[in-house]
Scaffold this motif. Structure first.
Motif, mmCIF file in Angstrom:
data_model
loop_
_atom_site.group_PDB
_atom_site.id
_atom_site.type_symbol
_atom_site.label_atom_id
_atom_site.label_comp_id
_atom_site.label_asym_id
_atom_site.label_seq_id
_atom_site.Cartn_x
_atom_site.Cartn_y
_atom_site.Cartn_z
ATOM 1 N N LEU A 152 -8.448 0.646 79.232
ATOM 2 C CA LEU A 152 -7.984 1.716 79.839
ATOM 3 C C LEU A 152 -6.707 1.451 80.370
ATOM 4 N N VAL A 153 -5.888 2.533 80.050
ATOM 5 C CA VAL A 153 -4.463 2.459 80.310
ATOM 6 C C VAL A 153 -4.064 3.635 81.233
ATOM 7 N N GLU B 259 2.439 -3.170 73.579
ATOM 8 C CA GLU B 259 2.470 -4.217 72.634
ATOM 9 C C GLU B 259 3.716 -4.654 72.155
ATOM 10 N N GLY B 260 4.746 -4.564 73.060
ATOM 11 C CA GLY B 260 5.838 -5.256 72.860
ATOM 12 C C GLY B 260 6.726 -4.763 71.748
ATOM 13 N N VAL C 83 -6.044 7.744 70.039
ATOM 14 C CA VAL C 83 -6.259 6.604 70.845
ATOM 15 C C VAL C 83 -7.451 6.375 71.560
ATOM 16 N N ALA C 84 -8.328 7.133 71.603
ATOM 17 C CA ALA C 84 -9.587 7.064 72.012
ATOM 18 C C ALA C 84 -10.488 6.475 70.993
ATOM 19 N N GLU C 85 -10.249 6.351 69.894
ATOM 20 C CA GLU C 85 -10.824 5.868 68.508
ATOM 21 C C GLU C 85 -10.245 4.337 68.366
ATOM 22 N N LEU D 180 -4.966 0.789 72.238
ATOM 23 C CA LEU D 180 -4.108 -0.423 72.273
ATOM 24 C C LEU D 180 -4.861 -1.508 71.711
ATOM 25 N N PHE D 181 -3.863 -2.276 70.953
ATOM 26 C CA PHE D 181 -4.222 -3.336 70.140
ATOM 27 C C PHE D 181 -5.385 -2.976 69.043
#
Length: 529
Positions: A210-211, A306-307, A319-321, A324-325
Motif C-alpha cells: 500500500l502506498v 524505488e530510488g 500498478v494494481a497488478e 512497487l518493486f
C-alpha cells in the motif's frame, strides 16, 4: 552520514536527503562516495540527484565551506497573484551573499499567499522583511507540528475499529463492501471507484503493498496538508484499515518534501503505531519527495520510492497488478483514506447523507485566489462554486467580481463565471474540456488577465515535464511560445493540444492542454486580442 542504515539502491533518494540535510547541498565527492556505498555507478546517483529540484548540487568540494540557506519563493498562480514576483526580486537584493534565492513552482500554501520556504521553515504569508529577519536569526528549521498524537487520538476512541479488524471481529469483504455502498471514489484526481481498486489489489497474488500518495503538488491544492496537520490519525487509521483490507505486507507514505513540519510528526507517529501493535505486523515506511510535480502521478511516485528518477511508467501493466518493486500495489491519496476511515467506522450512510445537486458525499476543497476567506473547506460533494464561495469563503475579495475559476488546479482548465452554478463534482466539467480532479479551486477576478494566467500555467508545465516522452517534452515548451504573441494561433494551439492529449504517457502531458483549450472554447475573445 549513513550510519548503520542498509546500503540499498532503493534508498538512494532518502540518502541524498540525508546528505543534503547535513551539508545544505550535495558535493561531488558525496555523490561518488554514495555510489560506492550503494554499489551503483556514479552516473546513476548523479542523474537522480539532478532530476529533483530540491537537491542543490555544487562544484565545490571544500568540506569546511558552509552552504548558505536556500530560500524558495512560490511562483504558483495564487502566489503570483499576490505579489510573488516583487517578493522574489526584493529577496534577491536583500539576501545577496547570505542565501540562495530560488523560484519554487508551488509550495502547497496557496491559501497563505505569497509563500516562502526559508530552509525548512514555512513563512506564509511572507514579506521580504520577515524572510530577511528569519535568515538573520537562523530560523530555518522545520516548525514542530501540533497535530494530535496517538495517545490523544486513542483516548477519543480512535483505532477501535482497526483493533476489531485485527482481532478478527470483521472480515475484509465487509470493509470493502462498506466503501462500495458509499460510492467513494479516489479523491486524488482520477476519481476511480475506491472499492473496485481495493478488490482488484486484494485479488492479486501477494505480497502486496500500500502506498499513500501525500505528494499533492498541483498548484491550488493543499487539502492533504491540512488533513495531516489537523487530524493525521484519521488518515493513518484509514491507511491501516486499507492495508488490512487488501492484506498489504508493507505500507509506504510518500510525503511532499515542502511539508517539512509534517515529516518528523509522521515519523514519530508511525513508530508509535508499530510499538502499539496497530500496524498488524506490517512495516511502515516514510519516504520524502524532492521537488518533482510529476511524482504525484502514481507510477512516477513508485519509481521515486524505488530510488530512481520519477519517470511515469507505460501501462499496462497497471500498478494494481505490478507496482512497487514489481508487486501488486494499492495507491490511495490522503483525502481518500481520510473519508474511507469515516465510512468504515461509522457506516456508508455517514457519507451518503451528504451532498448537493444530485451528488453524494463530502469533499475537502482547496480554495484560493480572489476570495475573502481562502482555505480548505469541508463541503458537500456537488456544491456549486457560487455556493462554496458565498457559504464557506465569505464571498469574493473586496473590490473583485467573479470572472473565471480553475476547478481542478493548474490542469483542470479555466472556466467562465457562467459555470459557477454547476455542481463541483466528477463528470461536470469533463464534457466541457476540463475536470474537477483533486478539487484545487482557484478563483479569478474579472480584473485578472486570463492570457497571463494561461502563460503562467503553460510555463509551469514546461518546467515540470519529466522529459520522457516527446509529446509532453516538446509540446509544453512549444505551448509557451504559442501563447506569447498578442494574437494566438488558435488552430496551431488546438492541434498541439490534441497531439499532447492523445500521445503523452501520463496525465501531465495529457492535461496540460486544458489550460489553453478551455480558454479557446469558453473565452474565444482572449485569443483574438
Amino acid at each position: 552520514m549513513l550510519g548503520e542504515a542498509a546500503r540499498r539502491p532503493d534508498l538512494l533518494v532518502e540518502y541524498l536527503h540525508r546528505l543534503h540535510d547535513g551539508y545544505g547541498e550535495l558535493k561531488p565527492r558525496h555523490l561518488v562516495a554514495l555510489a560506492e556505498a550503494l554499489g551503483v555507478a556514479p552516473v546513476q546517483v548523479y542523474e537522480v540527484a539532478t532530476f529533483y529540484a530540491h537537491f542543490e548540487i555544487t562544484g565545490d568540494d571544500d568540506e569546511d565551506a558552509e552552504a548558505p540557506p536556500v530560500v524558495r519563493v512560490c511562483t504558483g498562480l495564487t502566489c503570483a497573484m499576490h505579489g510573488a514576483d516583487a517578493l522574489h526580486a526584493a529577496l534577491e537584493a536583500r539576501l545577496a551573499g547570505r542565501a540562495r534565492v530560488r523560484w519554487a513552482p508551488c509550495l502547497g500554501r496557496c491559501e497563505q499567499a505569497p509563500a516562502v520556504l526559508a530552509g525548512k521553515a514555512a513563512l506564509a504569508p511572507a514579506t521580504a522583511a520577515g524572510v530577511e529577519q528569519a535568515i538573520a536569526d537562523g530560523r530555518t528549521g522545520a516548525d514542530a507540528s501540533a497535530a494530535p498524537n496517538l495517545v490523544m487520538y486513542s483516548l477519543e476512541g480512535g483505532y477501535q475499529h482497526l483493533r476489531a479488524c485485527l482481532d478478527g471481529r470483521h472480515a475484509p469483504h465487509e470493509v470493502i463492501a462498506a466503501i462500495e455502498a458509499a460510492g467513494l471514489r479516489g479523491l486524488g484526481g482520477a476519481g476511480f471507484p475506491t472499492a473496485r481498486k481495493w478488490r482488484t489489489v486484494r485479488g492479486q497474488a501477494g505480497p502486496r503493498f500500500l502506498v499513500v500518495n501525500a505528494d499533492e503538488s498541483e498548484p491550488g491544492t493543499f487539502k492533504d496538508r491540512f488533513l495531516l496537520e489537523t487530524n493525521p490519525h484519521a488518515v493513518l487509521e484509514g491507511m491501516l484499515l486499507a492495508a488490512w483490507a487488501v492484506d498489504a505486507a508493507e505500507v509506504f507514505i510518500y510525503l511532499r518534501d515542502e511539508h517539512h513540519h509534517l515529516h518528523a510528526m509522521l515519523a514519530r507517529e508511525l513508530t508509535s503505531l508499530e510499538a502499539a501493535g496497530l500496524s498488524g505486523g506490517r512495516a511502515l515506511h516514510l519516504r520524502r519527495g524532492a521537488g518533482a510535480y510529476v511524482c504525484g502521478e502514481e507510477s512516477a511516485m513508485l519509481e521515486s520510492i524505488e530510488g530512481r528518477r520519477g519517470l511515469p511508467r507505460q501501462r499496462p501493466p497497471y500498478v494494481a497488478e505490478r507496482g512497487l518493486f514489481g508487486r501488486p500495489t494499492l495507491v490511495n491519496n490522503v483525502e481518500t483514506l481520510y473519508w474511507a476511515r469515516e465510512i468504515i467506522v461509522h457506516g456508508p450512510e455517514t457519507w451518503t447523507r451528504h451532498g448537493r445537486n444530485g451528488h453524494v458525499g463530502r469533499r475537502a476543497f482547496s480554495v484560493s485566489g480572489r476570495v475573502r476567506a481562502p482555505g480548505v473547506k469541508i463541503a458537500p460533494n456537488g456544491i456549486s462554486l457560487r455556493q462554496l464561495v458565498d457559504e464557506h469563503c465569505d464571498g469574493m475579495a473586496e473590490g473583485h467580481a467573479l470572472g473565471a475559476f480553475l476547478p481542478g488546479g493548474a490542469s483542470g482548465g479555466i472556466f467562465p463565471a457562467g459555470f459557477a452554478d454547476e455542481p463541483l463534482a466528477f463528470g461536470t466539467f469533463e464534457p466541457h474540456g476540463g475536470f474537477l480532479g483533486a478539487g484545487g479551486i482557484v478563483v479569478l477576478s474579472a480584473r485578472d488577465d486570463l492570457r497571463a494566467v494561461a502563460r503562467h500555467l503553460a510555463a509551469f508545465f514546461a518546467h515540470e515535464s519529466c522529459g520522457q516522452c516527446a509529446p509532453c517534452r516538446l509540446g509544453t515548451e512549444r505551448a509557451t511560445r504559442l501563447l506569447e504573441p498578442p494574437r494566438w494561433d488558435a488552430a496551431a494551439l488546438e492541434d498541439l493540444g490534441a497531439a499532447m492529449a492523445d500521445a503523452s504517457i501520463c496525465g501531465l502531458g495529457q492535461a496540460a492542454p486544458n489550460v489553453w483549450r478551455t480558454l479557446l472554447r469558453h473565452f474565444p475573445e482572449v485569443a483574438g486580442r
